[in-house]
Enzyme design. Structure first.
Site, mmCIF file in Angstrom:
data_model
loop_
_atom_site.group_PDB
_atom_site.id
_atom_site.type_symbol
_atom_site.label_atom_id
_atom_site.label_comp_id
_atom_site.label_asym_id
_atom_site.label_seq_id
_atom_site.Cartn_x
_atom_site.Cartn_y
_atom_site.Cartn_z
ATOM 1 N N VAL A 127 2.544 -13.337 0.142
ATOM 2 C CA VAL A 127 3.817 -12.836 -0.975
ATOM 3 C C VAL A 127 3.671 -11.074 -0.135
ATOM 4 O O VAL A 127 4.300 -9.995 -0.218
ATOM 5 C CB VAL A 127 3.630 -12.950 -1.665
ATOM 6 N N CYS A 128 2.189 -10.956 0.118
ATOM 7 C CA CYS A 128 2.096 -9.404 -0.111
ATOM 8 C C CYS A 128 2.813 -9.026 1.115
ATOM 9 O O CYS A 128 4.008 -7.352 0.520
ATOM 10 C CB CYS A 128 0.368 -9.026 0.394
#
Length: 188
Positions: free
Chosen positions: A47-48
């Site tokens: 997700v980062c």
């Protein structure tokens, strides 16, 4: 979690990677301008990079309002460099990537997951006087929205400039603000 609104940043110095160079970020660098500390769990995750890319797409809008973004994880500045160079999404980031290997910032902002040595997804808006004026914290699986972050910074700046006015839900620059007072009670 303690209430962080109004909490003033303490003196710190930490390594960072920015504009193809290693450097240090310290408290004094923040004085006199708006800042966002954007904590994420870790480099080379899932997700980062989508979040860092999302901010990169509108980073110029943060610059226009004199607000610096500081992407922070517990990874080293060396890992930040490698991730920046190897990920197409992260490579778009022109803002500093801060290393919090000693967990000082993660602990100060209350987002450290000690048993994992990683931070939660925490976003903190800091005013020019080094006070936290807004924040939100997510569990690791929930990505954030850069446009909403920009709107929040703009609202915080508006409220700081016009102390007698407040921003209603969904407020955008140019929208009408509210002036709290007896005449407004029960009229909304």
């Amino acid at each position: 979690m303690e209430n962080l609104i109004g909490k003033k940043l303490e003196e710190f110095k930490t390594p960072m990677y920015h504009q193809n160079a290693f450097g240090e970020l310290e408290t004094e660098d923040l004085r006199g301008k708006w800042s966002v500390f954007f904590f994420y769990p870790g480099d080379f995750t899932f997700v980062c990079p989508t979040e860092l890319e999302d901010i990169a797409k509108i980073y110029d809008k943060f610059e226009e309002i004199d607000c610096e973004i500081y992407a922070v994880s517990t990874d080293s500045e060396f890992t930040h460099k490698e991730w920046h160079e190897s990920s197409e999404a992260v490579g778009k980031a022109k803002y500093p990537m801060v290393a919090d290997r000693n967990f000082y910032l993660s602990k100060f902002f209350g987002v450290l997951i000690e048993e994992e040595g990683q931070a939660l997804r925490g976003t903190f808006i800091v005013n020019p006087e080094l006070e936290i004026v807004a924040y939100e914290v997510h569990s690791p699986g929930i990505g954030r929205n850069a446009k909403e972050l920009l709107r929040k910074v703009q609202a915080a700046q508006f409220v700081a400039k016009f102390g007698d006015k407040v921003c209603p839900a969904g407020w955008e620059p140019g929208d009408e603000a509210l002036t709290p007072g007896i005449d407004l009670v029960g009229k909304i």
